[in-house]
Design an enzyme around this catalytic site. Structure first.
Site, PDB file in Angstrom:
ATOM      1  CG  ASP A 251      -0.379  -0.380   2.464  1.00 35.01           C
ATOM      2  OD1 ASP A 251       0.740   0.090   2.730  1.00 35.01           O
ATOM      3  OD2 ASP A 251      -1.006  -1.149   3.229  1.00 35.01           O
TER       4      ASP A 251
ATOM      5  CG  ASP B 186       0.860   5.156   4.012  1.00 37.55           C
ATOM      6  OD1 ASP B 186      -0.266   4.771   3.677  1.00 37.55           O
ATOM      7  OD2 ASP B 186       1.558   4.596   4.884  1.00 37.55           O
TER       8      ASP B 186
ATOM      9  CG  ASP C 177       8.934   3.334  12.700  1.00 34.45           C
ATOM     10  OD1 ASP C 177       9.214   3.819  11.589  1.00 34.45           O
ATOM     11  OD2 ASP C 177       8.165   2.362  12.844  1.00 34.45           O
TER      12      ASP C 177
HETATM   13  P1  ATP Z   1       4.073  -2.032   6.293  1.00 30.63           P
HETATM   14  O1  ATP Z   1       2.843  -1.260   5.874  1.00 30.63           O
HETATM   15  O2  ATP Z   1       4.800  -2.717   5.218  1.00 30.63           O
HETATM   16  O3  ATP Z   1       3.812  -2.875   7.462  1.00 30.63           O
HETATM   17  P2  ATP Z   1       5.006   0.578   6.987  1.00 30.63           P
HETATM   18  O4  ATP Z   1       6.374   1.093   7.302  1.00 30.63           O
HETATM   19  O5  ATP Z   1       4.307   1.184   5.838  1.00 30.63           O
HETATM   20  O6  ATP Z   1       5.138  -0.972   6.829  1.00 30.63           O
HETATM   21  P3  ATP Z   1       2.797   1.463   8.549  1.00 30.63           P
HETATM   22  O7  ATP Z   1       2.312   0.940   9.864  1.00 30.63           O
HETATM   23  O8  ATP Z   1       1.947   1.374   7.359  1.00 30.63           O
HETATM   24  O9  ATP Z   1       4.166   0.723   8.294  1.00 30.63           O
HETATM   25  O10 ATP Z   1       3.214   2.958   8.823  1.00 30.63           O
HETATM   26  C1  ATP Z   1       3.568   3.877   7.808  1.00 30.63           C
HETATM   27  C2  ATP Z   1       4.707   4.767   8.277  1.00 30.63           C
HETATM   28  O11 ATP Z   1       4.301   5.511   9.438  1.00 30.63           O
HETATM   29  C3  ATP Z   1       5.959   4.027   8.710  1.00 30.63           C
HETATM   30  O12 ATP Z   1       6.798   3.744   7.616  1.00 30.63           O
HETATM   31  C4  ATP Z   1       6.590   5.007   9.668  1.00 30.63           C
HETATM   32  O13 ATP Z   1       7.254   6.021   8.977  1.00 30.63           O
HETATM   33  C5  ATP Z   1       5.382   5.623  10.355  1.00 30.63           C
HETATM   34  N1  ATP Z   1       5.010   4.895  11.584  1.00 30.63           N
HETATM   35  C6  ATP Z   1       4.105   3.903  11.695  1.00 30.63           C
HETATM   36  N2  ATP Z   1       4.009   3.472  12.955  1.00 30.63           N
HETATM   37  C7  ATP Z   1       4.868   4.199  13.678  1.00 30.63           C
HETATM   38  C8  ATP Z   1       5.223   4.237  15.051  1.00 30.63           C
HETATM   39  N3  ATP Z   1       4.665   3.394  15.918  1.00 30.63           N
HETATM   40  N4  ATP Z   1       6.138   5.162  15.435  1.00 30.63           N
HETATM   41  C9  ATP Z   1       6.684   6.007  14.552  1.00 30.63           C
HETATM   42  N5  ATP Z   1       6.417   6.006  13.248  1.00 30.63           N
HETATM   43  C10 ATP Z   1       5.511   5.129  12.802  1.00 30.63           C
HETATM   44 MG    MG Z   2       2.228   0.785   5.234  1.00 32.06          MG
END
Ligand code: ATP
Ligand code: MG
Length: 467
Positions: free
Chosen positions: A78, A80, A159
């Site tokens: 996905d 963002d 993060d």
């Molecule tokens: P995936 O969707 O593949 O699991 P992702 O990195 O996209 O991985 P998401 O949970 O969709 O994870 O979050 C999108 C973004 O938001 C992350 O890449 C990060 O930059 C930020 N993020 C998400 N959760 C946190 C958190 N708990 N603390 C800090 N930043 C976060």
């Molecule tokens: Mg994501």
């Protein structure tokens, strides 16, 4: 023309609080030849969203996990988008845009095309909160963070360095505030800022560290790993629904077995799910249980990596099966009849789980259906097989039974019989049932079966645990 002009003015709207403090200085601009992101891996809809926002005079980038995956050469699941437009401003630009969330609003822009609709999540740059005021619990956990900020601030509150890169599809440039691209090259997962403080703000980040390390194969930077050993208990304070979501992501990451090992190595598994304690702490005596769970996880990983869907209910049904089997046998030993013994064992197994993080109700009914189907596979005469095939969750129950066969907990011949039965025409099915009748009682379909004299009646009850 006029609307464009108004939008340009709006862009300077003080609603977006651009505090000048840039927590990380200027970003590195990384050109295409260095990051090598393949534009073919981009979602056309995500590009449409950034383009529309940019046309309206805003800044807009693909951000977070999508940029990390693109830089790894993986097609993100996905996309963002981050922007300096406020949610209201974003919403006005798209036909199918919905405001989500109360405290911190984001916008879901939906596109309908061939296949599933695609949702692009658009969020406004957010500020980093300082450690003061009512936003922070005593433990340091952030309770509220809903202040707009600059892009630099938005990057600093993410993060890991590899999750804090911004990609502009128009210029094909990556903006990198925290050395994420260098860490990608070093295959290092590094927390932005001071790791212990960041884990206190949000203990879920410890689980994310393990999940991303498993997914990318990267090594956790030593300073990022070190505090986890001491701070693991903070996960107990995290609301259980959020914890559950994160564990589910970990189990459905396509790298669940590696991730679970990672949890154990980091000492994080205790109290998350009793079943994880069970899987990871048990010794030789529960080797059979471990084999079953390991096979189930390997099977799940393989399905996810090849783009197939996996139901969470199925996954939890497999993880809890060894426990259920133990309870079932114990009930039978107490003299209970087979079906009540199974149902009672299901209740017990589910109740034990709720001492840790509860498995949500929506999965519970799937699990119960899959489990209660298992003895029915042993009834291979009369109307039974036809009725079983018609159950709405037959496929899941059948896949589950095949897993049991693969570990030898169930007789592989039973799995083969059902595979043939599903494929056979009516005459073939009759023949299969006749052969099952002839077989009935002569070979144990369940390794847990207590051997007993063959029942003379042809329409005998199933050769279940109780037989
Ligand atoms: P995936 O969707 O593949 O699991 P992702 O990195 O996209 O991985 P998401 O949970 O969709 O994870 O979050 C999108 C973004 O938001 C992350 O890449 C990060 O930059 C930020 N993020 C998400 N959760 C946190 C958190 N708990 N603390 C800090 N930043 C976060
Ligand atoms: Mg994501």
């Amino acid at each position: 023309m006029i609307t464009k002009f108004i939008k340009r003015i709006l862009r300077r709207d003080p609603m977006i609080k651009h505090t000048q403090a840039n927590h990380s200085g200027a970003p590195k601009h990384i050109p295409k030849k260095s990051h090598r992101i393949d534009p073919h891996l981009l979602s056309k809809n995500a590009v449409k969203v950034t383009h529309t926002l940019q046309q309206a005079g805003y800044e807009a980038f693909i951000v977070g996990g999508a940029v990390r995956d693109l830089a790894l050469g993986i097609g993100p699941k996905d996309f963002d988008v981050a922007t300096n437009a406020t949610p209201d401003q974003v919403q006005k630009l798209f036909r199918k845009a919905r405001l989500i969330g109360r405290r911190f609003q984001i916008v879901h822009v939906t596109f309908f095309g061939k296949g599933h609709p695609e949702i692009i999540e658009v969020s406004t740059f957010r500020a980093l909160l300082d450690n003061a005021g009512d936003h922070v619990a005593e433990s340091g956990r952030i309770l509220r963070d809903n202040v707009w900020g600059s892009q630099g601030e938005d990057a600093a509150r993410r993060d890991f360095t590899i999750n804090a890169m911004y990609y502009d599809p128009s210029s094909e440039t990556v903006l990198d505030y925290h050395g994420g691209m260098a860490d990608m090259q070093k295959k290092t997962l590094r927390m932005i800022g001071e790791p212990a403080k960041r884990y206190r703000e949000d203990p879920i980040r410890m689980l994310r560290a393990i999940r991303f390390a498993a997914k990318t194969g990267f090594t956790l930077d030593a300073n990022t790993r070190a505090p986890i050993a001491e701070l693991g208990d903070l996960l107990q304070d995290v609301p259980s629904a959020r914890l559950f979501d994160e564990i589910l992501k970990l189990l459905m990451s396509g790298y669940s077995w590696v991730a679970i090992q990672g949890l154990r190595d980091a000492g994080l598994h205790h109290g998350l799910l009793p079943l994880l304690d069970h899987i990871l702490d048990s010794g030789e005596d529960s080797k059979g249980a471990n084999d079953f769970v390991k096979l189930a996880l390997a099977n799940t990983d393989q399905r996810i990596q090849s783009g197939k869907s996996v139901s969470a209910g199925f996954l939890f049904a497999t993880l809890l099966w060894p426990d259920l089997l133990k309870n079932w046998k114990a009930n039978l030993a107490k003299g209970m009849a087979n079906t009540p013994a199974l149902h009672d064992a299901m209740d017990d197994t589910i109740a034990t789980q709720s001492s840790g993080m509860t498995i949500q109700r929506r999965f519970e009914s799937d699990m119960r259906e899959i489990w209660s189907m298992q003895p029915r596979f042993e009834k291979r005469v009369g109307r039974y097989p036809y009725r079983l095939i018609e159950s709405p969750r037959f496929r899941a129950g059948y896949d589950f039974m095949l897993l049991r066969c693969a570990t030898g907990e169930q007789n592989p011949a039973l799995g083969e019989w059902w595979t043939d039965f599903i494929a056979a025409d009516p005459a073939g099915q009759e023949a299969l049932m006749a052969s099952a009748k002839a077989d009935s009682g002569s070979s144990a379909t369940s390794p847990t079966k207590r051997r007993r004299r063959r029942k003379p009646k042809s329409d005998a009850p199933p050769e279940t645990l109780a037989s």
